[in-house]
Design an enzyme around this catalytic site. Structure first.
Site, PDB file in Angstrom:
ATOM      1  CG  HIS A 169      -1.957  -1.109   1.173  1.00 16.92           C
ATOM      2  ND1 HIS A 169      -3.126  -1.058   0.466  1.00 16.92           N
ATOM      3  CD2 HIS A 169      -1.926  -2.338   1.740  1.00 16.92           C
ATOM      4  CE1 HIS A 169      -3.786  -2.194   0.616  1.00 16.92           C
ATOM      5  NE2 HIS A 169      -3.070  -2.998   1.375  1.00 16.92           N
TER       6      HIS A 169
ATOM      7  CG  ASN B 212      -7.804  -4.580   0.577  1.00 20.05           C
ATOM      8  OD1 ASN B 212      -7.081  -3.594   0.668  1.00 20.05           O
ATOM      9  ND2 ASN B 212      -7.365  -5.801   0.779  1.00 20.05           N
TER      10      ASN B 212
END
Ligand code: NDP
Length: 496
Positions: free
Chosen positions: A55, A128
């Site tokens: 990320h 997510n």
């Protein structure tokens, strides 16, 4: 006198020599006593902090969460205490596998991390844009992520590594199906859903536990790039998502998501036919329908990217009274690994960084002290041990209430994919079967494109192994992929 600020050193000394270094004569060597040169260069050398290992590329904004429906029968969490209640929050969206400078439109899941600043501390929902994940045991996480990163020899991304792992671990099939669908290339972050993904708990004022899944459904509607358009956008504007989010907020076109939950009474978890704590599975809506909760609106861009987004540290460990964990093994692993990653990246005192600090907490009230970058006064002269006879910290017993979890089992190296846990095919197949013709065609073509990158001596073995998984999910899907890859179909591929 001018109202403008004076240029100063970090220690506050006003100075003017910001461009020319003190030298011996006009053309001579530099003098070491010009410490401003060293201060500028040394600080610059230290500008980069460790990049998030996953990320790394992200963008974010502040906003507000407003309760629209009463769910107090499920939870006593103050954020949900009454209809109309507003809570400040911040969101960070990201790709997963790419480095900090990578393109926003890569085919990848998207991180959907939220921090709600509540009276009982910060509640983080770190999910997510997909309701499931590639693996169901955290021990596999680093192996899986390595396959999404660069090959140790070529230093390039490797479809061979990715499909080798996925084909050897069919529990990944559900998430791979979503990733290969058009939702793998969302049109920026405004047009995608967010999911808490894990199962969490809600605890009400009577101390009853309900298991819960959080869904943040985009109010902008789902919109995706086709594979081709996403590839093109990588070159045209690698920062597409960042620009799209920022620009819309600047223009007052505030993106919104509707929070809906699925709720499972605790007793039902025992004999529900799907393991409700398996992160590779969803709870079908037919069994657990979505319940409306509220609206999240993003309405303010951060003033400074590094301070507020790069230093933002969210963790699924950050829950509040009325919200709890579950036995989801991936969640259990993340409870440790997220704060650990932040301590490595930002230091032991990362919770004091303004964007991470709970605004309702006037001062720290615990027995943690010292450490690098302790900047909040370190709790002054207050006692640093517990119990003690001096301080004014009181332990509020009302927060102790947590219904007991019944665990009656032996410790063992349980196979996560043993019988009753090994149906990796029904849900990806269901997803394929709810897609319209065009979505099915795109999925097949995206898979074929991605699997075409598999090469090397094990190519046929990997391709055939993965083809079997597609066939087991749905024969039409398997046949479409085999046909696209030009592979002859063998009867054994159909056998589950
Ligand atoms: P439903 O028909 O009730 O729900 C289907 C869900 O699939 C909707 O939430 C829809 O999201 C979502 N969806 C549609 N296309 C895609 C895609 N390409 N990628 C990801 N999600 C998509 O059926 P079920 O609840 O029985 O689920 C069927 C399948 O749908 C599951 O096996 C799973 O793969 C997928 N799914 C299920 C979810 C759940 O929580 N039950 C959540 C997300 C996906 P939207 O309404 O936003 O279009």
């Amino acid at each position: 006198m001018s109202k403008k600020n004076k240029l100063t050193t970090s220690s506050g000394r006003p100075y003017v020599e910001n461009e020319d270094t003190l030298s011996v004569g006009r053309r001579g060597p530099l003098l070491i006593e010009d410490y401003i040169l060293h201060e500028k260069m040394s600080h610059f050398n230290r500008e980069r902090i460790p990049e998030r290992v996953v990320h790394a590329k992200g963008s974010g904004a502040y906003g507000t969460f407003t309760v629209t429906h009463d769910i107090t029968k499920y939870t006593k969490a103050k954020i949900f205490s009454k209809v109309g209640k507003k809570t400040d929050m911040i969101a960070r969206f990201s790709t997963v596998g790419g480095e900090k400078g990578s393109a926003d439109t890569e085919r990848d899941p998207r991180g959907f991390a939220l921090k709600f600043y509540t009276e009982d501390g910060n509640w983080d929902m770190v999910g997510n844009n997909t309701p499931v994940f590639f693996v169901k045991d955290p021990k596999k996480f680093s192996d899986f992520i390595h396959t999404q990163k660069r090959d140790p020899y070529t230093n390039m991304k490797s479809p061979t590594m990715m499909w080798d792992f996925w084909s050897l671990r069919p529990e990944s099939l559900h998430q791979v199906t979503i990733l290969m669908s058009d939702r793998g290339t969302p049109y920026g972050v405004r047009h995608m859903n967010g999911y808490g993904s894990h199962t969490f708990s809600l605890i009400n004022k009577d101390n009853e536990r309900f298991y819960v899944k959080f869904h943040f459904k985009t109010a902008q509607g789902i919109k995706n790039f086709t594979d081709k358009d996403a590839m093109e956008m990588r070159g045209i504007d690698p920062d597409f998502s960042q620009r799209d989010l920022m620009k819309n907020i600047e223009d007052g076109n505030y993106p919104k998501w509707n929070l809906r939950i699925q709720v499972m009474p605790e007793a039902e978890a025992l004999d529900y036919h799907i393991n409700p704590f398996d992160l590779t599975k969803v709870w079908p809506h037919g069994d657990y329908p979505l319940i409306d909760v509220g609206v999240m609106e993003l309405n303010r861009n951060p003033e400074n990217y590094f301070a507020e987004i790069e230093q933002l540290a969210t963790s699924p460990a950050h829950i509040v009274d009325g919200i709890g964990y579950s036995p989801d093994k991936m969640l259990q692993g993340r409870l440790l690994s997220y704060p650990d990653a932040h301590r490595y990246r930002l230091g032991a005192n990362y919770e004091q960084i303004p964007v991470n600090r709970c605004p309702f907490m006037k001062e720290s009230n615990n027995y943690q002290r010292d450490g690098l970058m302790r900047v909040d006064g370190n709790q002054g002269r207050k006692p640093n041990y517990f119990p003690n006879s001096f301080d004014d910290i009181e332990i509020d017993e009302s927060y102790k209430q947590l219904p007991p979890t019944v665990v009656d089992a032996e410790a063992d190296w349980f196979d996560r994919n043993a019988p009753r846990e090994d149906d990796h095919y029904t849900q990806p197949g269901n997803l394929f079967r709810i897609m319209d013709d065009q979505a099915q065609k795109n999925l097949i073509s995206n898979i074929v494109g991605a699997m075409s990158g598999i090469d090397g001596p094990k190519k046929d073995e990997i391709v055939n192994r993965q083809l079997c998984h597609w066939f087991r999910a749905d024969p039409t899907l398997g046949a479409g992929v085999a046909n696209g890859l030009g592979v002859e179909v063998d009867e054994s591929m159909f056998v589950r």
